[in-house]
Design a protein around this motif. Structure first.
Motif, short mmCIF file in Angstrom:
data_model
loop_
_atom_site.label_atom_id
_atom_site.label_comp_id
_atom_site.label_asym_id
_atom_site.label_seq_id
_atom_site.Cartn_x
_atom_site.Cartn_y
_atom_site.Cartn_z
N ILE A 168 2.29 1.78 -3.46
CA ILE A 168 1.29 2.31 -4.40
C ILE A 168 1.06 3.80 -4.15
O ILE A 168 0.97 4.61 -5.08
CB ILE A 168 -0.02 1.52 -4.26
CG1 ILE A 168 0.18 0.08 -4.76
CG2 ILE A 168 -1.14 2.19 -5.04
CD1 ILE A 168 -0.99 -0.83 -4.50
N LEU A 169 0.98 4.18 -2.87
CA LEU A 169 0.80 5.60 -2.55
C LEU A 169 1.98 6.42 -3.04
O LEU A 169 1.80 7.53 -3.58
CB LEU A 169 0.63 5.78 -1.03
CG LEU A 169 -0.69 5.32 -0.42
CD1 LEU A 169 -0.64 5.36 1.09
CD2 LEU A 169 -1.84 6.19 -0.92
N ARG A 170 3.19 5.88 -2.89
CA ARG A 170 4.37 6.61 -3.35
C ARG A 170 4.36 6.76 -4.88
O ARG A 170 4.73 7.83 -5.41
CB ARG A 170 5.65 5.88 -2.91
CG ARG A 170 5.90 5.92 -1.40
CD ARG A 170 6.20 7.33 -0.92
NE ARG A 170 7.26 7.95 -1.67
CZ ARG A 170 8.57 7.78 -1.44
NH1 ARG A 170 8.94 7.00 -0.44
NH2 ARG A 170 9.48 8.38 -2.18
N THR A 171 3.95 5.72 -5.60
CA THR A 171 3.91 5.81 -7.07
C THR A 171 2.82 6.77 -7.53
O THR A 171 2.90 7.33 -8.63
CB THR A 171 3.67 4.43 -7.70
OG1 THR A 171 2.45 3.88 -7.17
CG2 THR A 171 4.82 3.49 -7.39
N LEU A 172 1.79 6.96 -6.68
CA LEU A 172 0.73 7.91 -7.04
C LEU A 172 1.09 9.34 -6.68
O LEU A 172 0.30 10.25 -6.92
CB LEU A 172 -0.57 7.52 -6.33
CG LEU A 172 -1.23 6.22 -6.81
CD1 LEU A 172 -2.46 5.89 -5.96
CD2 LEU A 172 -1.66 6.36 -8.28
N GLY A 173 2.28 9.53 -6.10
CA GLY A 173 2.74 10.89 -5.83
C GLY A 173 2.79 11.29 -4.37
O GLY A 173 3.09 12.45 -4.05
N ASP A 204 0.83 -1.21 0.00
CA ASP A 204 0.00 0.00 0.00
C ASP A 204 0.87 1.25 0.00
O ASP A 204 0.56 2.24 -0.69
CB ASP A 204 -0.91 0.01 1.23
CG ASP A 204 -1.93 -1.13 1.21
OD1 ASP A 204 -1.97 -1.87 0.22
OD2 ASP A 204 -2.67 -1.26 2.21
#
Length: 418
Positions: A308-313, A305
């Motif tokens: 994913i949050l890091r890849t979303l910015g 999780d």
């Protein structure tokens, strides 16, 4: 209303495992941490409230016998003009009443039994203005103190130790002897017990005797009252008022307030309270730092999780904020629950303790030993507010390291095996 996503996700992680089995163990550990914080905070509030109650009970019983402030001649002799001294003291707006007294130590004998006691000469009419005990006994034990009658009022425990009751004679042995051709011999005076009192404070019930001030002046060979005792509007202002009166009346007199009269006892109580606060705070600290294990396990479980949050910015600061919200929420819930439980028990301890005594058929406070038959409690905001703040601070500190570790998770490594 749109909340920051850090708050939303952090709160969701706090409730993780309630609907699924995957995070059930993490949720269990989180619940145990919150329960530990709540019990630690509640225990701290209950213990300090009971200690405050005992302190207040003892203080009130003590102040029913002694005055808030005493003014006496520096050399221990009689005051030149006690009425002028009392009038000057009454000029302070905090002073409600004043009364003269003579105080010294002596021996009280009955047969072969002999006990040391503080003998205080009082004016029964004036004494009622400064001590509640005299006011309550105006028509009782103190009514028998008349000049020239040589009557004496003993503390209840002192009377029981000597085996005397009202109407029995006792012998008073004064410390200042009488010079005779055969040498210095003790001065003895036979007196009649005209009453007893029970203040509920062992020190005074077992070691205080009262007599009329005129008889005391003749017996102890002083020209008049050796001091003036005062009653104040607010007993907590005794130290301040004492300093003001000392400056006002000058160096010829000494002023002593009730906090310095029993300084050792009050210092011991304050030291005990501080030590209990420190010891019980360690319990809260252990529970708070259980949040570290909860957050570490959550970070390990939520690495995908986080990636994913890091890849979303999401920035590392935002990720750190999410887990700090989770830990802080657990700390706030545990602290609030502990405050509520602690106050509930503290405010109803007079109902809870008798119920437990009936349930277990036991007496937690035997009156013959403690002189207090009920469990007192006095919750004070000066204790409760620091307890809550310390608990929240410990919970917040416990979240820093796991949250920082979460912010350092690398997305590529976290997603490699997903």
């Amino acid at each position: 209303m749109h909340w920051p996503y850090e708050l939303t996700i952090g709160w969701r992680y706090t409730r993780a495992g309630r609907s699924g089995r995957r995070n059930g163990f993490i949720s269990f550990i989180s619940g145990v941490s919150m329960l530990g914080i709540a019990l630690g905070v509640a225990a701290l509030i209950i213990v300090l409230s009971v200690m405050n109650g005992f302190q207040k009970e003892v203080r009130d019983r003590m102040l029913s016998v002694i005055a808030h402030v005493e003014i006496f001649e520096s050399g221990g002799n009689a005051l030149p003009d006690w009425r002028a001294t009392a009038a000057a003291a009454r000029g302070n707006p905090e002073v409600l009443g004043a009364a003269p007294f003579i105080a010294t130590q002596a021996l009280i004998a009955r047969g072969e039994d002999m006990r040391g006691a503080i003998v205080r000469g009082i004016d029964p009419a004036e004494e009622a203005n400064v001590t509640p005990l005299a006011a309550q006994s105006r028509d009782g034990a103190f009514a028998g103190l008349k000049p020239g009658a040589w009557g004496i009022v003993l503390g209840g425990e002192l009377a029981r130790t000597l085996g005397v009751k009202v109407g029995d004679p006792v012998t008073l042995v004064t410390p200042n002897g009488q010079v005779t051709p055969a040498g210095v011999v003790p001065r003895l005076k036979q007196m009649t017990v005209v009453g007893t009192f029970n203040a509920g404070h062992y020190e005074y019930d077992s070691g205080l005797a009262l007599m009329h001030i005129d008889d005391a002046a003749r017996l102890f060979r002083v020209d008049g009252p050796t001091g003036v005792q005062l009653r104040l509007r607010d007993q907590q202002q005794a130290r301040r008022v004492g300093f003001e009166l000392a400056e006002q009346l000058g160096p010829t007199v000494s002023v002593r307030d009730w906090t310095r009269t029993n300084r050792n006892w009050f210092d011991a109580v304050q030291l005990e309270k501080r030590m209990m606060f420190i010891i019980l705070t360690l319990i809260v600290a252990v529970a708070a730092f259980n949040l570290v294990s909860t957050l570490v396990m959550t970070v390990t479980d939520k690495q995908a999780d986080i990636a994913i949050l890091r890849t979303l910015g999401a920035s590392p600061r935002s990720v750190m904020g999410i887990f700090m919200v989770q830990g802080a929420a657990s700390g706030v819930i545990g602290t609030c629950a502990g405050l509520a439980l602690g106050l509930l028990v503290s405010l109803n301890i007079d109902v809870i303790v008798p119920a437990l005594e009936r349930l277990f058929n036991a007496s937690f406070l035997p009156g013959s030993i403690y002189l207090i038959s009920r469990m007192p409690s006095d919750p004070q905001s000066a204790d409760i507010v620091p307890i809550g703040l310390v608990s929240l601070l410990l919970a917040f500190v416990a979240t820093i390291y796991p949250s920082w570790r979460a912010s350092r998770v690398q997305p590529a490594q976290a997603l490699r095996y997903e």
